[in-house]
Design an enzyme around this catalytic site. Structure first.
Site, PDB file in Angstrom:
ATOM      1  N   PHE A  57       0.945  -1.218  -0.017  1.00  0.00           N
ATOM      2  CA  PHE A  57       0.003   0.206  -0.027  1.00  0.00           C
ATOM      3  C   PHE A  57       0.984   1.371   0.040  1.00  0.00           C
ATOM      4  O   PHE A  57       0.719   2.216  -0.816  1.00  0.00           O
ATOM      5  CB  PHE A  57      -0.924   0.206   1.250  1.00  0.00           C
ATOM      6  CG  PHE A  57      -1.784   1.242   1.206  1.00  0.00           C
ATOM      7  CD1 PHE A  57      -2.309   1.872   0.403  1.00  0.00           C
ATOM      8  CD2 PHE A  57      -1.687   1.885   2.477  1.00  0.00           C
ATOM      9  CE1 PHE A  57      -3.163   3.073   0.471  1.00  0.00           C
ATOM     10  CE2 PHE A  57      -2.463   3.103   2.870  1.00  0.00           C
ATOM     11  CZ  PHE A  57      -3.070   3.722   1.580  1.00  0.00           C
ATOM     12  N   THR A  58       1.789   1.416   0.891  1.00  0.00           N
ATOM     13  CA  THR A  58       2.714   2.362   1.050  1.00  0.00           C
ATOM     14  C   THR A  58       4.168   1.944   0.759  1.00  0.00           C
ATOM     15  O   THR A  58       4.934   2.965   0.422  1.00  0.00           O
ATOM     16  CB  THR A  58       2.657   3.365   2.206  1.00  0.00           C
ATOM     17  OG1 THR A  58       2.680   2.274   3.149  1.00  0.00           O
ATOM     18  CG2 THR A  58       1.361   4.066   2.273  1.00  0.00           C
ATOM     19  N   GLY A  59       4.641   0.537   0.954  1.00  0.00           N
ATOM     20  CA  GLY A  59       5.582   0.299   0.607  1.00  0.00           C
ATOM     21  C   GLY A  59       6.022  -0.123  -0.811  1.00  0.00           C
ATOM     22  O   GLY A  59       5.050  -0.279  -1.710  1.00  0.00           O
ATOM     23  N   ASP A  96      -1.919  -9.436   2.847  1.00  0.00           N
ATOM     24  CA  ASP A  96      -2.525  -8.348   3.633  1.00  0.00           C
ATOM     25  C   ASP A  96      -2.704  -8.923   5.202  1.00  0.00           C
ATOM     26  O   ASP A  96      -3.539  -9.772   5.248  1.00  0.00           O
ATOM     27  CB  ASP A  96      -3.938  -8.122   2.840  1.00  0.00           C
ATOM     28  CG  ASP A  96      -4.442  -6.747   3.518  1.00  0.00           C
ATOM     29  OD1 ASP A  96      -4.310  -6.547   4.708  1.00  0.00           O
ATOM     30  OD2 ASP A  96      -4.977  -5.607   2.568  1.00  0.00           O
ATOM     31  N   ARG A 100       0.160 -19.702  18.418  1.00  0.00           N
ATOM     32  CA  ARG A 100       0.367 -21.070  17.928  1.00  0.00           C
ATOM     33  C   ARG A 100       2.069 -21.392  17.507  1.00  0.00           C
ATOM     34  O   ARG A 100       2.454 -22.299  18.001  1.00  0.00           O
ATOM     35  CB  ARG A 100      -0.199 -21.056  16.386  1.00  0.00           C
ATOM     36  CG  ARG A 100      -0.233 -22.614  15.832  1.00  0.00           C
ATOM     37  CD  ARG A 100      -0.743 -22.645  14.397  1.00  0.00           C
ATOM     38  NE  ARG A 100      -0.002 -21.918  13.398  1.00  0.00           N
ATOM     39  CZ  ARG A 100       1.030 -22.212  12.771  1.00  0.00           C
ATOM     40  NH1 ARG A 100       1.751 -23.159  13.123  1.00  0.00           N
ATOM     41  NH2 ARG A 100       1.411 -21.359  11.731  1.00  0.00           N
ATOM     42  N   TYR A 113      -6.043   5.988  13.097  1.00  0.00           N
ATOM     43  CA  TYR A 113      -4.719   5.522  13.297  1.00  0.00           C
ATOM     44  C   TYR A 113      -4.054   5.667  14.727  1.00  0.00           C
ATOM     45  O   TYR A 113      -3.885   4.538  15.211  1.00  0.00           O
ATOM     46  CB  TYR A 113      -3.654   6.732  12.693  1.00  0.00           C
ATOM     47  CG  TYR A 113      -2.130   6.271  12.847  1.00  0.00           C
ATOM     48  CD1 TYR A 113      -1.673   5.057  12.366  1.00  0.00           C
ATOM     49  CD2 TYR A 113      -1.221   6.925  13.834  1.00  0.00           C
ATOM     50  CE1 TYR A 113      -0.265   5.074  12.443  1.00  0.00           C
ATOM     51  CE2 TYR A 113       0.346   6.617  13.808  1.00  0.00           C
ATOM     52  CZ  TYR A 113       0.530   5.569  12.943  1.00  0.00           C
ATOM     53  OH  TYR A 113       2.056   5.276  13.263  1.00  0.00           O
TER      54      TYR A 113
END
Ligand code: NAD
Ligand code: UDP
Length: 313
Positions: A35-37, A57, A105, A144
């Site tokens: 997305f931003t990377g 994701d 896990r 955020y």
């Protein structure tokens, strides 16, 4: 050799972290939805046989056998986290649940990249970890700030209820090479504007303060935190306590780039914190005398050199 998962590994901070972890002979799984990377940030790592890149994701569960998890996946710049506010909250909360489930896990230790934004517009200055913050739950930054606060709660509850080994770091404003040129954050905005001799855009009167940390200092702090004894879970502030106004930052960047840019003043976005500076005494005590080594001028020079090079491509 440890197998380490870095979510958000193709982002600004994540790419530096992946690089350091590989340099220390670990296996690294870098997970990102871009997305931003970007792949550009980690392209130099791709041929390393200990590096694995996964498009994924974090709002969906992820399966792998790992020893450690650094959970960084989340847009960090107001421009990007406000672009799709609901997705930002989902990323913080569902991402935390999925990665905590994976840690439970596999019995991996999991570190959460939390933020100084949990302190909101702080009424206590400088900010110590014991301060609960002053956050607007219904404003434009809330997706955020509250997402990150809820992620901290989830980390604590998985620890209390399921004995997951957790670590929480609260990161203060960090800058350096591989910030996105259109990231919208103040350091990248000012440097890009100065290099193009365009006006530097100060929001408000420029008297608001931030304390800027160079990315290498942060990565060192995060790795030291991961390696603390199980009993130390944080949260711990990681930041550089030198505090500057946005006016001082603008002037410093104009001087270092020898730019002919002037300064222009634009409206201040709502809920913009007026001041921010970390108290780092806990980090110093618990992270083997960790403290920032790279001060603003040196860090800005390295970052300016990166953006100059980037402009040529
Ligand atoms: P960044 O935007 O460069 O990196 C975030 C990375 O997460 C990107 O690569 C992005 O593509 C990825 N991502 C976003 N949503 C995702 C999703 N749903 N699934 C998978 N990947 C996803 O930002 P950054 O500055 O490198 O920040 C990294 C982390 O550090 C973030 O969690 C941020 O909140 C935290 N942090 C950063 C700062 C700072 O000043 N840079 C300060 C405090 C906290
Ligand atoms: N800011 C600014 N000009 C810009 C971008 C940001 O004056 O072009 C201000 C912004 O209003 C805030 C400070 O710089 O007061 C830091 O903004 P940033 O988005 O980098 O970080 P955050 O507000 O999330 O700490």
């Amino acid at each position: 050799m440890k197998r380490i998962l870095v979510t958000g590994g193709a982002g600004f901070i994540g790419s530096h972290l992946c690089e350091r972890l590989l340099n220390e002979n670990n296996e690294v799984i870098c997970l990102d939805n871009y997305f931003t990377g970007s792949r550009d940030n980690i392209v130099h790592l791709i041929n390393n046989p200990r590096f694995e890149l996964v498009r994924h994701d974090v709002i969906n569960p992820f399966m792998a056998e790992v020893d450690e998890i650094y959970n960084l996946a989340c847009p960090a710049s107001p421009v990007h986290y406000q672009y799709n506010a609901i997705k930002t909250i989902k990323t913080s909360i569902m991402g935390a649940i999925n990665m905590l489930g994976l840690a439970k896990r596999t019995k991996a230790t999991i570190l959460q990249a939390s933020t100084s934004e949990v302190y909101g517009d702080p009424a206590v200055h400088p900010q110590h970890e014991s301060y609960w913050g002053n956050v607007n739950p219904i404003g434009i930054r809330s997706c955020y700030d509250e997402g990150k606060r809820c992620a901290e709660t989830l980390f604590m509850d998985y620890h209390r209820q399921n004995e997951v080994d957790i670590k929480i770091v609260r990161i203060f404003n960090t800058y350096g090479p591989r910030m996105h040129p259109q990231d919208g954050r103040v350091v990248s905005n000012f440097i890009v504007q100065a290099l193009q001799n365009k006006d530097l855009t100060i929001y408000g009167d420029g008297k608001q303060t931030r304390s800027f940390q160079y990315v290498d200092d942060l990565v060192e702090g995060m790795m030291r935190m991961m390696n603390t004894p199980k009993s130390f879970i944080g949260p711990v502030n990681i930041g550089n306590p030198h505090e500057f106004t946005m006016l001082e930052l603008a002037e410093k960047i104009i001087q270092l780039t020898r730019s002919s840019s002037k300064i222009t003043f634009l409206p201040l976005p709502s809920d913009d914190p007026k001041q921010r500076r970390p108290n780092i005494s806990l980090a110093k005590k618990m992270l083997k005398d960790w403290e920032p080594k790279i001060q603003l001028e040196e860090g800005l020079k390295k970052t300016i050199a990166y953006f100059k090079e980037k402009q040529k491509t």
